[in-house]
Design an enzyme around this catalytic site. Structure first.
Site, PDB file in Angstrom:
ATOM      1  N   HIS A 155      36.789  38.656  44.306  1.00 19.26           N
ATOM      2  CA  HIS A 155      37.055  39.725  45.272  1.00 19.26           C
ATOM      3  C   HIS A 155      36.270  39.402  46.541  1.00 19.26           C
ATOM      4  CE1 HIS A 155      38.319  42.894  42.188  1.00 19.26           C
ATOM      5  NE2 HIS A 155      37.682  42.032  41.405  1.00 19.26           N
TER       6      HIS A 155
ATOM      7  N   GLN B 224      35.729  42.974  33.543  1.00 20.33           N
ATOM      8  CA  GLN B 224      36.883  42.253  34.094  1.00 20.33           C
ATOM      9  C   GLN B 224      38.158  42.873  33.533  1.00 20.33           C
ATOM     10  OE1 GLN B 224      37.021  38.108  32.977  1.00 20.33           O
ATOM     11  NE2 GLN B 224      38.684  37.632  34.401  1.00 20.33           N
TER      12      GLN B 224
ATOM     13  N   ASN C 189      34.066  39.274  38.469  1.00 20.94           N
ATOM     14  CA  ASN C 189      33.770  39.908  37.188  1.00 20.94           C
ATOM     15  C   ASN C 189      34.223  38.996  36.051  1.00 20.94           C
ATOM     16  OD1 ASN C 189      32.834  42.324  38.440  1.00 20.94           O
ATOM     17  ND2 ASN C 189      34.958  42.960  38.746  1.00 20.94           N
TER      18      ASN C 189
ATOM     19  N   ASP D  71      44.245  43.147  47.431  1.00 19.63           N
ATOM     20  CA  ASP D  71      44.112  43.976  46.230  1.00 19.63           C
ATOM     21  C   ASP D  71      45.012  45.198  46.381  1.00 19.63           C
ATOM     22  OD1 ASP D  71      41.675  44.260  43.881  1.00 19.63           O
ATOM     23  OD2 ASP D  71      42.887  46.029  44.319  1.00 19.63           O
ATOM     24  N   ILE D  72      45.675  45.563  45.282  1.00 22.28           N
ATOM     25  CA  ILE D  72      46.629  46.677  45.320  1.00 22.28           C
ATOM     26  C   ILE D  72      45.924  48.022  45.488  1.00 22.28           C
ATOM     27  CG2 ILE D  72      46.756  47.217  42.840  1.00 22.28           C
ATOM     28  CD1 ILE D  72      49.854  47.129  43.189  1.00 22.28           C
TER      29      ILE D  72
ATOM     30  N   HIS E 132      39.471  35.658  39.363  1.00 18.06           N
ATOM     31  CA  HIS E 132      39.682  36.103  40.737  1.00 18.06           C
ATOM     32  C   HIS E 132      38.345  36.445  41.351  1.00 18.06           C
ATOM     33  CE1 HIS E 132      40.120  39.464  37.926  1.00 18.06           C
ATOM     34  NE2 HIS E 132      39.598  40.259  38.861  1.00 18.06           N
TER      35      HIS E 132
HETATM   36  P1  AMP Z   1      38.737  43.062  37.932  1.00 19.06           P
HETATM   37  O1  AMP Z   1      38.194  44.367  37.444  1.00 19.06           O
HETATM   38  O2  AMP Z   1      37.661  42.216  38.589  1.00 19.06           O
HETATM   39  O3  AMP Z   1      39.506  42.324  36.886  1.00 19.06           O
HETATM   40  O4  AMP Z   1      39.708  43.414  39.129  1.00 19.06           O
HETATM   41  C1  AMP Z   1      41.110  43.433  39.006  1.00 19.06           C
HETATM   42  C2  AMP Z   1      41.648  43.850  40.356  1.00 19.06           C
HETATM   43  O5  AMP Z   1      43.022  43.541  40.389  1.00 19.06           O
HETATM   44  C3  AMP Z   1      41.494  45.340  40.695  1.00 19.06           C
HETATM   45  O6  AMP Z   1      40.736  45.472  41.887  1.00 19.06           O
HETATM   46  C4  AMP Z   1      42.942  45.809  40.864  1.00 19.06           C
HETATM   47  O7  AMP Z   1      43.084  46.783  41.879  1.00 19.06           O
HETATM   48  C5  AMP Z   1      43.659  44.515  41.192  1.00 19.06           C
HETATM   49  N1  AMP Z   1      45.076  44.466  40.881  1.00 19.06           N
HETATM   50  C6  AMP Z   1      45.682  44.826  39.725  1.00 19.06           C
HETATM   51  N2  AMP Z   1      47.002  44.619  39.791  1.00 19.06           N
HETATM   52  C7  AMP Z   1      47.250  44.095  41.020  1.00 19.06           C
HETATM   53  C8  AMP Z   1      48.426  43.671  41.695  1.00 19.06           C
HETATM   54  N3  AMP Z   1      49.645  43.736  41.124  1.00 19.06           N
HETATM   55  N4  AMP Z   1      48.303  43.197  42.954  1.00 19.06           N
HETATM   56  C9  AMP Z   1      47.100  43.136  43.540  1.00 19.06           C
HETATM   57  N5  AMP Z   1      45.946  43.518  42.949  1.00 19.06           N
HETATM   58  C10 AMP Z   1      46.009  44.001  41.703  1.00 19.06           C
END
Ligand code: AMP
Length: 127
Positions: free
Chosen positions: A112, A104, A97, A35-36, A110
């Site tokens: 986590h 989400q 989520n 995760d970024i 995805h």
């Molecule tokens: P969600 O709220 O479950 O949709 O989580 C989306 C997740 O994607 C968050 O934890 C972000 O930090 C992560 N995210 C967004 N863009 C990127 C990216 N380019 N690379 C890795 N993780 C990302």
């Protein structure tokens, strides 16, 4: 069931190689990357390569091969991270989520995997 997959979402771009990711694991049907904005020492996102919006979409529409590959990949990643309790690891939390109430952000399924510290209470209680 009606899901309109947006192929411009950020994880679709990662899958197409249009933007980079820090890859953790990959199979024919599954990709995992860091995760970024990590919320724990280990924060891995596991995504199917197919165009599924969220978990129930995947569970209802994906092939048996995709579901098997995805599920086994999650197990392998937990083992490789050294967090699986069955391997004397300290455990982890898995979160998927979905939609508005699930908050989400990215509309590509995805999971986590959060680990490396005590992750705390399951959800914040709100009135
Ligand atoms: P969600 O709220 O479950 O949709 O989580 C989306 C997740 O994607 C968050 O934890 C972000 O930090 C992560 N995210 C967004 N863009 C990127 C990216 N380019 N690379 C890795 N993780 C990302």
């Amino acid at each position: 069931m009606q899901y309109d997959y947006d192929d411009q979402n950020i994880f679709a771009k990662i899958l197409r190689g249009e933007i980079p990711c820090q890859k953790v694991y990959e199979t024919q049907h599954t990709l995992a990357f860091s995760d970024i904005a990590p919320k724990a020492p280990h924060h891995v996102l596991v995504i199917p390569k197919g165009p599924y919006v969220c978990y129930d979409h995947f569970a209802r529409a994906a092939s048996d091969a995709e579901i098997l590959d995805y599920t086994r990949s999650i197990g392998t990643i937990c083992a490789e991270l050294g967090v699986a309790p069955g391997d004397d690891g300290n455990g982890y939390r898995m979160i998927a989520n979905a939609g508005h109430d699930g908050v989400q952000e990215v509309p590509h399924l995805h999971v986590h995997i959060l680990a490396g510290r005590n992750i705390g209470p399951m959800v914040m209680m709100r009135p």
